[in-house]
Design an enzyme around this catalytic site. Structure first.
Site, PDB file in Angstrom:
ATOM      1  N   GLY A 143       0.817  -1.216   0.000  1.00 47.64           N
ATOM      2  CA  GLY A 143       0.000   0.000   0.000  1.00 47.64           C
ATOM      3  C   GLY A 143       0.844   1.257   0.000  1.00 47.64           C
ATOM      4  O   GLY A 143       0.403   2.309   0.453  1.00 47.64           O
ATOM      5  N   LEU A 144       2.081   1.164  -0.523  1.00 47.34           N
ATOM      6  CA  LEU A 144       2.990   2.321  -0.487  1.00 47.34           C
ATOM      7  C   LEU A 144       3.344   2.791  -1.904  1.00 47.34           C
ATOM      8  O   LEU A 144       4.329   3.479  -2.114  1.00 47.34           O
ATOM      9  CB  LEU A 144       4.250   1.978   0.317  1.00 47.34           C
ATOM     10  CG  LEU A 144       3.983   1.536   1.768  1.00 47.34           C
ATOM     11  CD1 LEU A 144       5.285   1.107   2.464  1.00 47.34           C
ATOM     12  CD2 LEU A 144       3.311   2.640   2.583  1.00 47.34           C
ATOM     13  N   SER A 145       2.525   2.398  -2.875  1.00 42.33           N
ATOM     14  CA  SER A 145       2.618   2.927  -4.250  1.00 42.33           C
ATOM     15  C   SER A 145       3.879   2.548  -5.007  1.00 42.33           C
ATOM     16  O   SER A 145       4.537   3.398  -5.617  1.00 42.33           O
ATOM     17  CB  SER A 145       2.482   4.451  -4.257  1.00 42.33           C
ATOM     18  OG  SER A 145       1.221   4.823  -3.872  1.00 42.33           O
TER      19      SER A 145
ATOM     20  N   ASP B 201      -1.344   8.967  -5.896  1.00 43.03           N
ATOM     21  CA  ASP B 201      -0.037   8.303  -5.805  1.00 43.03           C
ATOM     22  C   ASP B 201       0.962   8.896  -6.793  1.00 43.03           C
ATOM     23  O   ASP B 201       2.117   9.166  -6.458  1.00 43.03           O
ATOM     24  CB  ASP B 201      -0.186   6.796  -6.072  1.00 43.03           C
ATOM     25  CG  ASP B 201      -1.195   6.153  -5.135  1.00 43.03           C
ATOM     26  OD1 ASP B 201      -1.589   6.805  -4.146  1.00 43.03           O
ATOM     27  OD2 ASP B 201      -1.599   5.014  -5.411  1.00 43.03           O
TER      28      ASP B 201
ATOM     29  N   TYR C 161     -11.814  -2.206  -5.266  1.00 39.89           N
ATOM     30  CA  TYR C 161     -11.506  -0.779  -5.497  1.00 39.89           C
ATOM     31  C   TYR C 161     -12.468  -0.215  -6.543  1.00 39.89           C
ATOM     32  O   TYR C 161     -13.106   0.813  -6.337  1.00 39.89           O
ATOM     33  CB  TYR C 161     -10.053  -0.646  -5.963  1.00 39.89           C
ATOM     34  CG  TYR C 161      -9.579   0.789  -6.096  1.00 39.89           C
ATOM     35  CD1 TYR C 161      -8.892   1.401  -5.049  1.00 39.89           C
ATOM     36  CD2 TYR C 161      -9.822   1.529  -7.248  1.00 39.89           C
ATOM     37  CE1 TYR C 161      -8.469   2.711  -5.157  1.00 39.89           C
ATOM     38  CE2 TYR C 161      -9.397   2.840  -7.360  1.00 39.89           C
ATOM     39  CZ  TYR C 161      -8.717   3.426  -6.315  1.00 39.89           C
ATOM     40  OH  TYR C 161      -8.298   4.732  -6.428  1.00 39.89           O
TER      41      TYR C 161
ATOM     42  N   SER D 125       3.836   0.864  -7.701  1.00 43.36           N
ATOM     43  CA  SER D 125       3.577   0.997  -9.141  1.00 43.36           C
ATOM     44  C   SER D 125       3.678   2.448  -9.581  1.00 43.36           C
ATOM     45  O   SER D 125       4.222   2.737 -10.657  1.00 43.36           O
ATOM     46  CB  SER D 125       2.243   0.369  -9.542  1.00 43.36           C
ATOM     47  OG  SER D 125       1.246   0.659  -8.627  1.00 43.36           O
TER      48      SER D 125
HETATM   49  C1  GLA Z   1      -4.761   3.618  -4.286  1.00 40.99           C
HETATM   50  C2  GLA Z   1      -5.023   4.487  -5.516  1.00 40.99           C
HETATM   51  C3  GLA Z   1      -5.138   5.961  -5.126  1.00 40.99           C
HETATM   52  C4  GLA Z   1      -6.114   6.167  -3.982  1.00 40.99           C
HETATM   53  C5  GLA Z   1      -5.839   5.184  -2.845  1.00 40.99           C
HETATM   54  C6  GLA Z   1      -6.888   5.246  -1.764  1.00 40.99           C
HETATM   55  O1  GLA Z   1      -3.517   3.897  -3.755  1.00 40.99           O
HETATM   56  O2  GLA Z   1      -3.982   4.336  -6.447  1.00 40.99           O
HETATM   57  O3  GLA Z   1      -5.511   6.723  -6.251  1.00 40.99           O
HETATM   58  O4  GLA Z   1      -7.445   6.083  -4.417  1.00 40.99           O
HETATM   59  O5  GLA Z   1      -5.769   3.848  -3.294  1.00 40.99           O
HETATM   60  O6  GLA Z   1      -6.863   6.469  -1.115  1.00 40.99           O
END
Ligand code: GLA
Length: 385
Positions: A123-125, A171, A220, A127
């Site tokens: 959950g730390l982006s 992100d 999502y 991608s």
């Molecule tokens: C993922 C998505 C973001 C955002 C978060 C939730 O990270 O890539 O755009 O919607 O979830 O806040």
């Protein structure tokens, strides 16, 4: 050995030429979850975990990419057949190339070596960091000025249209525009942003639950649909609203009979979360860490009960974190269904926090959490050391 020397050495194992070096960070979101695709507010910070790239232009229009994380190499010819998604890590890189070209940036071919320290599935982006570093590298090699807001938009477009994940802008935006030692308050409608300093008395601490439930992407997209449905059903009563951003808590309560209960609860999360982000930005600006922490805790309850994007392991980790001495607040961060928890912790209590949370979480779930204190970094740019 400095990072650039290591990357150069690895680059030369796969490619020829003298590369240039780039970096783009992962992120942790302090508050404002799932609000971005509702035109709302978010407050992330860029992490020291980052994707790095060594890249050299080629005389043709072939992009070859090698990942040090999985040992794989892939290529695409921009003058060949229209690139199609392959359903793997390369979609993030090639999707960005496709979107950059579609937006009128003529790219040269490139050899790119990428290496990332952003944990995948946490959950730390990870991608977004990969997309942004590749996009920045390709534009730089083509001799283009990089507008980091435009780059964020094109990377989001790659993820929406090439990868097929309907994410918001958060992100990619923070990976492009993060500010050292600050969180960034972002208005996801206007894309205006404002750095908010983190008070020296506190540290941001991230704890990885080490679980990632596979339903994340499908759920999502379902959450997005519920938000869109809410807007559609509220429109007759509220007039020309464009997104849940335009709905106040009072509007929602007065018109809740127009919404099925599930849709109502999804909307309530977004509407109250937007309000919390605004209050949290003010609290952080005024160094009111107690208020900030309370808002984080309330955000978690809303994600858990109304938006239903948490899971048993994350709830347990949040409970454990909130119970520690010196903690202002804690909540899940990121898309949900696993991933990480973010806490705001008194600087002097960080060490004991980390040790206690790790032990208690292992007792409760059997998982060993990776926990670290963060010092927010700048967004994408050249890698210089
Ligand atoms: C993922 C998505 C973001 C955002 C978060 C939730 O990270 O890539 O755009 O919607 O979830 O806040």
């Amino acid at each position: 050995m400095p990072a650039v020397d290591l990357l150069r050495a690895r680059f030369l194992e796969h490619f020829d030429g003298e590369p240039q070096f780039f970096r783009a960070p992962g992120r942790v979101n302090l508050i404002g979850e799932h609000t971005d695709y509702n035109d709302g507010f978010v407050m992330p910070a860029a992490l020291e975990f980052e994707a790095q790239a060594a890249a050299a232009a080629r005389p043709d229009r072939v992009i070859r990419i090698h990942s040090l994380n999985n040992g794989k190499t892939a290529e695409v010819d921009l003058d060949g057949a229209k690139p199609e998604p392959r359903g793997d890590w390369t979609d993030y890189a090639f999707g960005v190339a496709v979107m950059l070209e579609a937006a009128g940036n003529r790219l040269s071919g490139a050899d790119i070596l990428v290496s990332s320290t952003v944990p995948v599935g946490a959950g730390l982006s990870s991608s977004a960091a990969l997309e942004v570093v590749v996009g920045y590298a390709l534009l730089s090699l083509a001799g283009r000025e990089v507008d980091t807001v435009e780059l964020a938009k094109l990377c989001q477009k790659a993820e929406n249209e090439f990868v097929g994940m309907r994410c918001g802008i958060m992100d990619q935006f923070i990976s492009c525009n993060g500010v050292v030692d600050h969180a960034l308050m972002i208005d996801c409608r206007s894309l205006a942003s404002r750095p908010v300093p983190i008070d020296q008395r506190a540290r941001i601490v991230v704890a990885n639950s080490m679980v990632h439930h596979a339903l994340a992407d499908g759920e999502y997209n379902k959450r997005r649909q519920s938000c869109e449905e809410g807007v559609r059903l509220l429109r007759p009563a509220l007039g020309e609203i464009r997104a849940l951003r335009d709905v106040s808590f009072e509007d929602l309560e007065e018109n809740r009979d127009f919404l099925p209960d599930l849709t109502y609860r999804r909307c309530r999360h977004i509407v109250t979360e937007n309000e919390r982000v605004l209050q949290a930005a003010e609290a952080l600006q005024n160094a009111d860490l107690d208020t900030f922490g309370r808002l984080m805790n309330a955000s978690h309850v809303s994600m858990r009960d109304d938006y239903e994007i948490s899971c048993a392991e994350v709830d347990s980790l949040v409970d454990i974190a909130q119970a520690q001495k010196g903690v202002f607040g804690a909540r899940m961060t990121g898309g949900g269904f696993g991933g990480s928890v973010v806490a705001l912790v008194e600087s002097g209590a960080v060490e004991s926090f980390i040790a206690n949370v790790r032990a208690a979480y292992q007792d409760a779930t059997g998982h060993i959490s990776e926990i670290f204190a963060c010092a927010p970094k700048n967004g994408v740019g050249p890698l210089t050391d």
